[in-house]
Write a protein that holds these residues in place. Structure first.
Motif, PDB file in Angstrom:
ATOM      1  N   UNK A 135     -11.623 -50.958  42.484  1.00 18.31           N
ATOM      2  CA  UNK A 135     -10.828 -51.868  41.770  1.00 18.31           C
ATOM      3  C   UNK A 135     -11.537 -53.215  41.252  1.00 18.31           C
ATOM      4  N   UNK A 136     -12.808 -52.658  40.342  1.00 15.93           N
ATOM      5  CA  UNK A 136     -13.561 -53.597  39.624  1.00 15.93           C
ATOM      6  C   UNK A 136     -12.954 -54.333  38.419  1.00 15.93           C
ATOM      7  N   UNK A 137     -13.139 -55.403  38.242  1.00 18.36           N
ATOM      8  CA  UNK A 137     -12.944 -55.994  36.865  1.00 18.36           C
ATOM      9  C   UNK A 137     -14.097 -56.001  36.032  1.00 18.36           C
ATOM     10  N   UNK A 138     -14.386 -55.097  35.156  1.00 16.93           N
ATOM     11  CA  UNK A 138     -15.515 -55.291  34.342  1.00 16.93           C
ATOM     12  C   UNK A 138     -15.263 -55.241  32.880  1.00 16.93           C
ATOM     13  N   UNK A 139     -16.200 -55.517  32.267  1.00 17.22           N
ATOM     14  CA  UNK A 139     -15.834 -55.667  30.536  1.00 17.22           C
ATOM     15  C   UNK A 139     -16.783 -54.895  29.990  1.00 17.22           C
ATOM     16  N   UNK A 140     -16.200 -53.598  29.412  1.00 17.56           N
ATOM     17  CA  UNK A 140     -16.703 -52.706  28.430  1.00 17.56           C
ATOM     18  C   UNK A 140     -16.807 -53.395  27.345  1.00 17.56           C
ATOM     19  N   UNK A 141     -15.847 -54.038  26.983  1.00 10.85           N
ATOM     20  CA  UNK A 141     -15.947 -55.002  25.607  1.00 10.85           C
ATOM     21  C   UNK A 141     -15.701 -56.199  25.807  1.00 10.85           C
ATOM     22  N   UNK A 142     -16.405 -57.332  25.241  1.00  6.91           N
ATOM     23  CA  UNK A 142     -16.314 -58.498  25.439  1.00  6.91           C
ATOM     24  C   UNK A 142     -14.917 -59.171  25.428  1.00  6.91           C
ATOM     25  N   UNK A 143     -14.718 -59.864  26.471  1.00  5.75           N
ATOM     26  CA  UNK A 143     -13.170 -60.340  26.604  1.00  5.75           C
ATOM     27  C   UNK A 143     -12.014 -59.209  26.794  1.00  5.75           C
ATOM     28  N   UNK A 144     -12.188 -58.189  26.812  1.00  5.11           N
ATOM     29  CA  UNK A 144     -11.465 -57.048  26.969  1.00  5.11           C
ATOM     30  C   UNK A 144     -11.607 -56.463  28.381  1.00  5.11           C
ATOM     31  N   UNK A 145     -10.952 -56.881  29.424  1.00  3.58           N
ATOM     32  CA  UNK A 145     -11.130 -56.372  31.023  1.00  3.58           C
ATOM     33  C   UNK A 145     -10.719 -55.064  31.005  1.00  3.58           C
ATOM     34  N   UNK A 146     -11.199 -54.025  31.883  1.00  5.73           N
ATOM     35  CA  UNK A 146     -10.955 -52.941  32.048  1.00  5.73           C
ATOM     36  C   UNK A 146      -9.866 -52.795  32.892  1.00  5.73           C
ATOM     37  N   UNK A 147      -9.005 -51.494  32.967  1.00  8.12           N
ATOM     38  CA  UNK A 147      -8.018 -51.744  33.999  1.00  8.12           C
ATOM     39  C   UNK A 147      -8.414 -51.490  35.224  1.00  8.12           C
ATOM     40  N   UNK A 148      -7.762 -51.979  36.171  1.00  4.85           N
ATOM     41  CA  UNK A 148      -8.484 -52.046  37.651  1.00  4.85           C
ATOM     42  C   UNK A 148      -7.905 -50.831  38.317  1.00  4.85           C
ATOM     43  N   UNK A 149      -7.895 -50.586  39.636  1.00  3.54           N
ATOM     44  CA  UNK A 149      -7.411 -49.235  40.160  1.00  3.54           C
ATOM     45  C   UNK A 149      -6.181 -48.844  39.461  1.00  3.54           C
ATOM     46  N   UNK A 150      -6.185 -47.642  39.023  1.00  2.00           N
ATOM     47  CA  UNK A 150      -4.844 -46.973  38.449  1.00  2.00           C
ATOM     48  C   UNK A 150      -4.868 -45.526  39.125  1.00  2.00           C
ATOM     49  N   UNK A 151      -3.864 -44.858  39.185  1.00  2.00           N
ATOM     50  CA  UNK A 151      -3.316 -43.571  39.537  1.00  2.00           C
ATOM     51  C   UNK A 151      -2.585 -42.840  38.610  1.00  2.00           C
ATOM     52  N   UNK A 152      -2.986 -41.543  38.578  1.00  2.00           N
ATOM     53  CA  UNK A 152      -2.449 -40.744  37.551  1.00  2.00           C
ATOM     54  C   UNK A 152      -1.854 -39.400  38.498  1.00  2.00           C
ATOM     55  N   UNK A 153      -0.791 -39.034  38.278  1.00  2.00           N
ATOM     56  CA  UNK A 153      -0.080 -37.654  39.162  1.00  2.00           C
ATOM     57  C   UNK A 153       0.094 -36.602  37.967  1.00  2.00           C
ATOM     58  N   UNK A 154      -0.235 -35.586  37.954  1.00  2.00           N
ATOM     59  CA  UNK A 154       0.351 -34.403  36.918  1.00  2.00           C
ATOM     60  C   UNK A 154       0.047 -33.177  37.144  1.00  2.00           C
ATOM     61  N   UNK A 155       0.778 -32.447  36.164  1.00  2.00           N
ATOM     62  CA  UNK A 155       0.888 -31.006  36.294  1.00  2.00           C
ATOM     63  C   UNK A 155       0.298 -30.547  35.365  1.00  2.00           C
ATOM     64  N   UNK A 156      -0.342 -29.385  35.386  1.00  2.00           N
ATOM     65  CA  UNK A 156      -1.177 -28.581  34.368  1.00  2.00           C
ATOM     66  C   UNK A 156      -0.473 -27.029  34.374  1.00  2.00           C
ATOM     67  N   UNK A 157      -0.023 -26.926  33.301  1.00  2.00           N
ATOM     68  CA  UNK A 157       0.548 -25.417  32.992  1.00  2.00           C
ATOM     69  C   UNK A 157      -0.212 -24.958  31.869  1.00  2.00           C
ATOM     70  N   UNK A 158      -0.962 -23.714  32.063  1.00  2.00           N
ATOM     71  CA  UNK A 158      -1.481 -22.734  31.337  1.00  2.00           C
ATOM     72  C   UNK A 158      -0.800 -21.398  30.887  1.00  2.00           C
ATOM     73  N   UNK A 159       0.129 -21.339  29.972  1.00  2.00           N
ATOM     74  CA  UNK A 159       0.434 -19.937  29.843  1.00  2.00           C
ATOM     75  C   UNK A 159      -0.529 -18.952  29.436  1.00  2.00           C
ATOM     76  N   UNK A 160      -0.305 -17.469  29.617  1.00  2.00           N
ATOM     77  CA  UNK A 160      -1.239 -16.552  29.490  1.00  2.00           C
ATOM     78  C   UNK A 160      -1.428 -16.333  27.737  1.00  2.00           C
TER      79      UNK A 160
END
Length: 160
Positions: A135-160
């Motif tokens: 949950x860090x607030x860091x700056x990869x770019x000046x004055x543009x804070x990163x997203x703090x903790x975020x969660x992604x839930x997903x589904x992967x489907x690969x047809x033959x």
């Protein structure tokens, strides 16, 4: 670089310079069969710009540490740690009525991520990914804070 003429500070402009770059990089990998993979890689950068004072928004080093654990080809757990060294940004400074630019140090930062994937079949899997789990607030770019903790839930489907 941030577009300093823009009052909202929500745009970037491009600044060009001829720069000499020395990059030393390395990678170590450990495989324990199909179950465990450990990866460590890093870069050290030495920039010599021709006209600019500093190489803006370029870290002096970066490292990535990753681990992947495969439990019977059904559950895959992945952990990543990204580490970036300090870097400089070009900050506008008003001196009298003249706008000048000064280098501003941006501290180094790290980002830890964790992902768990369940492979239902060869064609379909489900996953949950936690980014920036510290949950860090860091700056990869000046004055543009990163997203703090975020969660992604997903589904992967690969047809033959």
């Amino acid at each position: 670089l941030a577009d300093d003429a823009n009052p909202r500070d929500n745009r970037f402009s491009v600044t060009y310079d001829n720069t000499r770059l020395v990059n030393v990089s390395g990678e170590l990998t450990y495989h324990a069969g199909d179950r465990l993979n450990l990866i460590g890689k890093g870069n050290y950068y030495l920039y010599k710009p021709s006209t600019l004072q500093r190489p803006y928004h370029r870290p002096d080093f970066d490292m990535t540490l990753s681990g992947i654990y495969n439990l019977r080809s059904k559950i895959i757990v992945r952990a990543d740690l990204f580490i970036f060294g300090k870097q400089f940004a070009r900050r506008p400074v008003m001196q009298d009525t003249v706008l000048t630019f000064q280098p501003q140090l941006i501290s180094g930062w790290f980002d830890a991520n964790l992902e768990v994937e369940y492979r239902y079949s060869k064609m379909m899997s489900f996953f949950v990914r936690f980014n920036n789990i510290a949950n860090q607030r860091y700056y990869r770019w000046d004055r543009y804070a990163s997203q703090r903790l975020n969660v992604m839930i997903g589904l992967t489907f690969v047809p033959f």
